[in-house]
Design a protein around this motif. Structure first.
Motif, PDB file in Angstrom:
ATOM      1  N   TYR A 556      30.728  87.005  21.862  1.00 35.82           N
ATOM      2  CA  TYR A 556      29.516  86.087  22.023  1.00 35.82           C
ATOM      3  C   TYR A 556      28.813  86.117  23.001  1.00 35.82           C
ATOM      4  CZ  TYR A 556      32.162  84.183  17.918  1.00 35.82           C
ATOM      5  OH  TYR A 556      32.749  84.123  16.839  1.00 35.82           O
ATOM      6  N   ARG A 557      29.512  86.133  24.240  1.00 33.08           N
ATOM      7  CA  ARG A 557      28.758  86.289  25.658  1.00 33.08           C
ATOM      8  C   ARG A 557      27.866  87.589  25.432  1.00 33.08           C
ATOM      9  NH1 ARG A 557      29.839  89.439  29.598  1.00 33.08           N
ATOM     10  NH2 ARG A 557      32.227  89.909  29.061  1.00 33.08           N
ATOM     11  N   LEU A 558      28.556  88.749  25.295  1.00 35.22           N
ATOM     12  CA  LEU A 558      27.560  90.046  25.285  1.00 35.22           C
ATOM     13  C   LEU A 558      26.379  89.805  24.234  1.00 35.22           C
ATOM     14  CD1 LEU A 558      27.264  92.774  26.591  1.00 35.22           C
ATOM     15  CD2 LEU A 558      28.771  93.600  25.007  1.00 35.22           C
ATOM     16  N   LEU A 559      26.563  89.048  23.113  1.00 30.77           N
ATOM     17  CA  LEU A 559      25.666  89.046  22.073  1.00 30.77           C
ATOM     18  C   LEU A 559      24.295  88.093  22.834  1.00 30.77           C
ATOM     19  CD1 LEU A 559      27.254  88.333  18.642  1.00 30.77           C
ATOM     20  CD2 LEU A 559      25.185  89.765  19.042  1.00 30.77           C
ATOM     21  N   GLY A 560      24.733  87.106  23.606  1.00 26.14           N
ATOM     22  CA  GLY A 560      23.679  86.379  24.081  1.00 26.14           C
ATOM     23  C   GLY A 560      23.178  87.366  25.087  1.00 26.14           C
ATOM     24  N   SER A 561      23.519  88.061  25.804  1.00 27.53           N
ATOM     25  CA  SER A 561      22.968  88.927  26.731  1.00 27.53           C
ATOM     26  C   SER A 561      21.937  89.836  26.143  1.00 27.53           C
ATOM     27  CB  SER A 561      24.119  89.585  27.671  1.00 27.53           C
ATOM     28  OG  SER A 561      23.538  90.362  28.678  1.00 27.53           O
ATOM     29  N   VAL A 562      22.557  90.507  25.117  1.00 30.26           N
ATOM     30  CA  VAL A 562      21.657  91.403  24.688  1.00 30.26           C
ATOM     31  C   VAL A 562      20.466  90.845  23.910  1.00 30.26           C
ATOM     32  CG1 VAL A 562      21.375  92.977  22.437  1.00 30.26           C
ATOM     33  CG2 VAL A 562      23.518  93.152  24.095  1.00 30.26           C
ATOM     34  N   TYR A 563      20.512  89.659  23.024  1.00 34.08           N
ATOM     35  CA  TYR A 563      19.363  89.000  22.623  1.00 34.08           C
ATOM     36  C   TYR A 563      18.227  88.633  23.543  1.00 34.08           C
ATOM     37  CZ  TYR A 563      20.463  88.611  17.592  1.00 34.08           C
ATOM     38  OH  TYR A 563      20.676  88.994  16.162  1.00 34.08           O
ATOM     39  N   ALA A 564      19.060  88.013  24.949  1.00 36.37           N
ATOM     40  CA  ALA A 564      18.173  87.706  26.054  1.00 36.37           C
ATOM     41  C   ALA A 564      17.389  89.016  26.792  1.00 36.37           C
ATOM     42  CB  ALA A 564      19.002  87.157  27.270  1.00 36.37           C
ATOM     43  N   SER A 565      17.888  90.118  26.448  1.00 37.76           N
ATOM     44  CA  SER A 565      17.229  91.313  26.984  1.00 37.76           C
ATOM     45  C   SER A 565      15.938  91.628  26.033  1.00 37.76           C
ATOM     46  CB  SER A 565      18.408  92.686  26.999  1.00 37.76           C
ATOM     47  OG  SER A 565      19.357  92.362  28.213  1.00 37.76           O
ATOM     48  N   ILE A 566      16.581  91.543  24.691  1.00 39.34           N
ATOM     49  CA  ILE A 566      15.316  91.874  23.638  1.00 39.34           C
ATOM     50  C   ILE A 566      14.241  90.868  23.728  1.00 39.34           C
ATOM     51  CG2 ILE A 566      15.034  92.193  20.999  1.00 39.34           C
ATOM     52  CD1 ILE A 566      17.920  92.878  20.776  1.00 39.34           C
ATOM     53  N   ALA A 567      14.566  89.612  23.947  1.00 39.16           N
ATOM     54  CA  ALA A 567      13.547  88.644  24.040  1.00 39.16           C
ATOM     55  C   ALA A 567      12.656  88.884  25.002  1.00 39.16           C
ATOM     56  CB  ALA A 567      14.262  87.300  24.185  1.00 39.16           C
TER      57      ALA A 567
END
Length: 610
Positions: A556-567
């Motif tokens: 979950y933590r890494l998912l949040g980080s990846v979506y933040a990078s895409i955003a």
């Protein structure tokens, strides 16, 4: 054997049987798909830099330059440098190549025993003028030939029996032709200018002097040579003189094409006496001052046709005259009869209605809907064949998905998808073999290269799931669960019970569980993809991680980080909202003492204050 120190030709034939001949006058020739190669072959299964041909001590060597699909000689794939023998078939993608010596440079070949195995395939020999291609550089280095016509046929005949055939029937691809290349057009002295003489049609006997270095021929008046004939295109072709002095004719992508001495060409060098066919119009290319006798069209065929027409009309005329006599005679008789003996009707009579039987339309009806259903069924079978990686079955059935000879639009789209998905099919086939062999890392590389497939998505998902399971099993075997301690029986000590309320903790993740092991492996792969900025691949693995082990909080933590990078990359508010959601989910699942809990809380707090 061919003496390799002599003048060599490289014959290239594509998958439609069209040939191009290239003089091998350099010490080295490179072959590939990109600009800059000596020979450029444009099919997708040819690598950017595919092969190299070299002369070495009187022999010719071929070398694979690290191509994806490799090189085959007589059906066997080669590696490194290999000597090419006379008659060897070289296969590069969809192209067949062979070396051949010019006439006069061959030596006597040794007797071949009857039981000797012939080459797999040898391209047909021919001899005449060599065409110049834009993709082959430099053209001016080609060796000059001095080929004479042995026996010219009768001028104006339909198929001159002894006019020599030129070397190639077509270029490899039309985008290689120099049809649209800009040239500096210059005037030519009339005493040196060749001529084009029309041999047939209403223009027979007309002559046109090639007094410029580039002259266009076509149906409209804006051409240098205008022949208003329905079989010609608006601008059909052009004749050009190169700096070397040779003349060439180049097809301008006309509707009815270009032929020279009965052979189809896209462009070819001309010799004196060549007969050029543009649709139904024939022209002879002759030198300055050369006389051409064009025979007048025969009148016997015209007379025969007119006689036949008259003969065929004679019975019709006789029938018409007979009918006219009957009608006039019957009408006169009725007039005479009415004057002699008038008839007074006694009373009205019911007229007898003559019913004309209805015409029966016996034209066979075509059930278009039934044909369409049959075509759609074949298309469905074709798609099933593609899912099974049986490309041949898929292609054959898709081409049969037609109604009255017209392909269904979806069948045409499917065939285009088949062509574009060939690399993905190859990658998935390789991935399956690598998984069978246990090469998980190499299988991952092949699957990653086919991750964007749409036509083979089901096959990709199947192989990816299989690979993930194999990774998880491998991790589980590497870290087996600890053995339980021996049970020691202890007598219970009676104590007063103490009621203590424990804080609610997140469920404990069992790291020895197979699903957890799979989730750990997917988490590690997703981290590697994020470092390489392959965010979409990272998301794919993290979603599988959550599905395998929903309580594995690092995902979950890494998912949040990846979506933040895409955003940040795409300036996307929706992706930023997904990042916030997964960070909050991480705080719900992660234990309070996790090192990343304070960091995630700080990120969320900072986002609120913005």
């Amino acid at each position: 054997m061919v003496e390799r120190s002599g003048v060599l030709k490289l014959i290239i034939e594509d998958d439609e049987g069209r040939k191009t001949v290239v003089p091998f006058v350099r010490d080295e020739i490179t072959i590939g798909r990109q600009e800059g190669n000596t020979i450029r072959l444009t099919e997708r299964n040819v690598s950017r830099r595919h092969a190299r041909l070299m002369r070495n001590n009187g022999h010719v060597l071929i070398e694979d330059l690290g191509s994806y699909n490799g090189i085959r000689i007589n059906g066997d794939r080669i590696s490194g440098q290999v000597q090419v023998a006379d008659g060897d078939l070289i296969q590069i993608g969809d192209y067949d190549l062979a070396l051949q010596a010019e006439e006069g440079s061959k030596q006597a070949a040794p007797t071949v025993p009857l039981d000797a195995t012939p080459p797999t395939r040898k391209l047909p020999e021919s001899s005449a003028t060599l065409p110049a291609l834009a993709a082959i550089e430099p053209a001016q280095e080609a060796a000059d030939e001095d080929v004479r016509d042995a026996d010219e046929g009768e001028v104006g005949s339909d198929t001159p029996p002894s006019l020599p055939k030129h070397q190639s029937t077509a270029v490899i691809r039309i985008d290689q032709v120099e049809g649209s290349r800009k040239r500096a057009v210059a005037e030519i002295d009339a005493s040196e200018a060749p001529r084009l003489v029309v041999l047939n049609t209403d223009f027979a006997g007309r002559e046109f002097t090639c007094n410029r270095t580039e002259m266009k021929i076509g149906r409209t008046d804006d051409n240098d040579i205008a022949l208003d004939h329905r079989s010609l295109s608006r601008t059909h072709c052009k004749v050009v003189r190169e700096e070397s002095g040779e003349w060439r004719v180049v097809d301008m992508q006309s509707a009815n094409g270009l032929m020279v001495n009965g052979e189809p060409y896209a462009q070819v060098t001309l010799r004196q006496g060549d007969v050029i066919e543009l649709g139904h119009v024939k022209l002879k290319f002759v030198g300055p001052g050369e006389q051409v006798n064009v025979p007048a069209p025969s009148t016997s065929s015209i007379t025969a046709e007119s006689d036949q027409a008259v003969g065929s009309k004679t019975p019709l005329i006789a029938i018409a005259v007979t009918l006219l006599v009957v009608i006039l005679g019957g009408g006169g008789y009725m007039v005479w009869k009415s004057g002699q003996d008038p008839v007074i009707p006694k009373g009205p009579k019911d007229p007898v209605a003559v019913k004309t039987p209805p015409k029966v339309d016996d034209t066979p009806r075509v059930d278009v809907e039934a044909l369409k259903k049959e075509a759609q069924a074949k298309l469905a079978e074709a798609k099933q064949g593609a899912a099974e990686l049986d490309w041949n079955k898929a292609e054959v059935l898709a081409k049969e998905a037609s109604v009255e000879g017209v392909l269904l639009p979806e069948a045409r789209s499917f065939l285009q998808a088949l062509e574009s998905e060939k690399p993905n099919r190859t990658a998935l086939e390789q991935a399956g073999k690598l998984l069978d062999a246990g090469s998980l890392e190499k299988a991952k590389n092949q699957l990653d290269s086919a991750a964007g497939t749409k036509l083979l998505k089901a096959r990709y998902d199947e192989l990816e799931a299989r690979r993930a399971k194999m990774v998880a099993d491998k991790v589980a075997l590497k870290d087996p669960p600890p053995r339980p301690d021996p049970v020691v029986k202890v007598e219970p000590v009676k104590v007063e019970p103490v009621v203590k309320v424990e804080p609610v903790k997140p469920p404990v993740v069992n790291k020895n569980d197979a699903k957890t092991a799979e989730a750990e492996a997917l988490f590690k792969e997703a981290g590697d993809e994020k470092k390489a900025k392959n965010f979409e691949r990272a998301l794919s693995r993290l979603e599988k991680c959550i599905k395998a082990a929903p309580q594995y909080h690092p995902c979950y933590r890494l998912l949040g980080s990846v979506y933040a990078s895409i955003a940040t990359r795409d300036q996307s508010a929706s992706d930023m909202e997904k990042a916030r959601k997964y960070y909050e989910r991480f705080l719900e699942v992660a234990p309070p003492d996790d090192d990343y809990v304070p960091k995630v809380k700080a990120i969320l707090e900072a986002a609120k204050n913005q």
